[in-house]
Design a protein around this motif. Structure first.
Motif, PDB file in Angstrom:
ATOM      1  N   ASP A 178      -6.223   2.212  -3.567  1.00 50.04           N
ATOM      2  CA  ASP A 178      -7.462   2.171  -2.775  1.00 50.04           C
ATOM      3  C   ASP A 178      -7.703   3.496  -2.061  1.00 50.04           C
ATOM      4  OD1 ASP A 178      -5.382   1.719  -0.988  1.00 50.04           O
ATOM      5  OD2 ASP A 178      -6.326   0.001   0.004  1.00 50.04           O
ATOM      6  N   ASP A 180      -1.452   1.189  -4.479  1.00 49.63           N
ATOM      7  CA  ASP A 180      -2.403   0.141  -4.875  1.00 49.63           C
ATOM      8  C   ASP A 180      -3.795   0.702  -5.147  1.00 49.63           C
ATOM      9  OD1 ASP A 180      -2.625   0.584  -2.076  1.00 49.63           O
ATOM     10  OD2 ASP A 180      -3.680  -1.312  -1.821  1.00 49.63           O
ATOM     11  N   SER A 197       0.821  -1.208   0.000  1.00 50.62           N
ATOM     12  CA  SER A 197       0.000   0.000   0.000  1.00 50.62           C
ATOM     13  C   SER A 197       0.861   1.268   0.000  1.00 50.62           C
ATOM     14  CB  SER A 197      -0.949  -0.063   1.201  1.00 50.62           C
ATOM     15  OG  SER A 197      -1.894   0.950   1.113  1.00 50.62           O
ATOM     16  N   HIS A 198       0.664   2.140   0.998  1.00 48.08           N
ATOM     17  CA  HIS A 198       1.317   3.455   0.998  1.00 48.08           C
ATOM     18  C   HIS A 198       2.708   3.423   1.625  1.00 48.08           C
ATOM     19  CE1 HIS A 198      -0.777   2.799   4.757  1.00 48.08           C
ATOM     20  NE2 HIS A 198       0.225   3.478   5.297  1.00 48.08           N
ATOM     21  N   ASP A 220      -2.683   6.189  -3.910  1.00 49.17           N
ATOM     22  CA  ASP A 220      -1.538   5.511  -3.305  1.00 49.17           C
ATOM     23  C   ASP A 220      -1.148   4.350  -4.245  1.00 49.17           C
ATOM     24  OD1 ASP A 220      -3.556   3.686  -2.666  1.00 49.17           O
ATOM     25  OD2 ASP A 220      -2.710   3.216  -0.708  1.00 49.17           O
TER      26      ASP A 220
HETATM   27 MG    MG Z   1      -3.462   1.363  -0.245  1.00 53.14          MG
END
Ligand code: MG
Length: 458
Positions: free
Chosen positions: A252, A250, A106-107, A248
């Motif tokens: 989301d 991915d 993720s982030h 970000d």
């Molecule tokens: Mg994410």
């Protein structure tokens, strides 16, 4: 000291080559496969799991390893390739898989990667199931299958098209296209660029894409916060764009920059999406206890109600399904619309906000300005469990007059704001989030907690 491998409700996260290796990833795949088989006993034929990855260069390697682990215990794998997290969430349901896996951190910065798990409903496993998978991983008794019963790997390249179709179905494509919005998109060289550019083109937008090569070489720190998005702010201003969107890695989470090139904060992403949804219908919303009161104000205006849950996307998604919520998500820029899927989705956020702009004819700064603003501060400090419990106990005594919610730590609601204290699921840390009508009041709540902490330590 190197950070340890984290195995939590949302999956596994670690540093590639240090504590997250292909052999660990394969064993995690075995553990997940064993869990799925044990939860679907009696089902005929092989179970299947779809798997995707974000743009990190270690993604392909880790994806192959997890897929191998799944096959080794007799699960068929559908490889979705380089896709977004919400994309995998949608395909789990679309392809009727028993589970999904996303290789993403993720982030988190580039040295990290992770393995995020989804069950057949497209939601991360609840705490008890996540714990079972963790136990299987540590026990290492995977019950490997013989050469006739192992799983096979096939490919599916329909994620982008399926995702776009589902998002466009919840907005008025023509109404948005008629506005010919000029949009700057910063996808941080993550997984979101390709699919989001395609969707914006279908919405008739003029797209100026920055950092849109899915190389996994992040052009700035990946968390979509103000200090990391100065490039996007500048581009929006220089190009005279209507809005700037930042994802970000991915995709989301979504952050917004207004037409003046000002970062308006991730809390506004869900607020603006909800503003559109509640302008059309009445129904319930769900969000976690750490998300801004802006959502409550917007819901109240529409005679609607907000359900608050423990922090964690899976908790919000589960509450949305249970209460049939028409909108939900988290204050970190994660918008969930169940018509698309029970997962945070930046494409949903983008589409709903463009629809709001198209319908009202107002700029994003005007729309944000219509929402009563608050001042939020987030702090964290090291706290072992015993210390954290003591802080919570003293805080309850100190704020005895406030309305208290103990679903996840303690959330105190006051007339002029709120305060949420909780321990982290992944590290010995206490988080404090406070929000009030102004900076002074917010700081007063934060300072009170910090002084409780000093009392305990002295
Ligand atoms: Mg994410």
């Amino acid at each position: 000291m190197p950070e340890k491998l984290i195995i939590s409700i949302s999956g596994m996260r670690g540093i590639v080559g240090e504590n997250l290796t292909p052999s660990i990833a394969a064993e995690y795949g075995c553990a997940f496969g064993k869990f799925l088989k044990n939860s679907h006993t009696g089902k005929e034929g092989k179970l299947s799991v779809c798997i995707g990855r974000d743009s990190r260069s270690s993604g392909q390697m880790l994806k192959s390893a997890v897929a191998t682990g799944l096959c080794t215990v007799g699960i068929d794998v559908i490889d979705l390739g380089l896709v977004t997290t919400p994309g995998v969430g949608i395909m789990v349901r679309e392809l009727r898989c028993s589970g999904g896996v996303i290789i993403t951190a993720s982030h988190n910065p580039i040295q990290y990667n992770g393995i995020k798990l989804l069950l057949g409903d497209g939601i991360a496993p609840p705490a008890d199931k996540a714990e079972k998978i963790r136990q299987y991983f540590f026990d290492k008794h995977f019950a490997l299958v013989d050469s006739l019963n192992h799983g096979t790997i096939t490919s599916n390249e329909q994620t982008d098209a399926t995702h776009i179709d589902k998002v466009l179905a919840i907005v008025d494509e023509e109404a948005i296209a008629a506005k010919k919005f000029k949009v700057v998109l910063d996808s941080i060289n993550g997984a979101g660029g390709r699919v989001t550019k395609k969707m914006l083109a279908k919405l008739g937008c003029e797209v100026i894409a920055i950092n849109d090569e899915p190389t996994g070489i992040f052009a700035h720190r990946p968390e979509p916060t103000a200090k990391n998005l100065t490039g996007l702010c500048k581009a929006v201003k220089e190009k005279g764009a209507d809005i700037g969107f930042a994802q970000d890695p991915d995709a989301d989470r979504l952050a917004i920059v207004d037409e003046a090139g000002t970062y308006i904060g991730e809390e506004y992403t869900l607020a603006l999406a909800a503003k559109y949804i509640f302008s059309r219908e009445t129904g319930k919303a769900a969000t976690n206890l750490s998300t801004s009161r802006m959502l409550d104000d917007i819901a109240k205006e529409a005679d609607s109600q907000v359900i608050r849950t423990a922090v964690g996307e899976a908790n919000v998604a589960a509450a949305m399904l249970e209460h049939n919520c028409i909108i939900g998500g988290e204050g970190n820029g994660g918008v969930i619309d169940l018509r698309v899927g029970p997962i945070r989705d930046s494409l949903v956020g983008i589409a709903l906000i463009l629809q709001l702009m198209a319908e009202t004819g107002r700029t994003v700064s005007q729309l944000a300005g219509e929402i009563t603003s608050y001042y939020m501060v987030k702090e964290k400090f090291a706290a072992e469990q015993a210390q954290a419990l003591q802080i919570l106990k003293l805080a309850k005594e100190t704020f005895a007059d406030a309305k208290l919610d103990t679903t996840d730590g303690c959330r105190f609601d006051f007339d002029d704001g709120w305060l949420h204290l909780r321990t982290s699921n992944t590290e010995p840390v206490m988080r404090i989030i406070a929000e009030a009508e102004n900076r002074k009041t917010t700081q007063k709540y934060i300072d009170t907690v910090l002084s409780i902490r000093r009392q305990i330590r002295s």
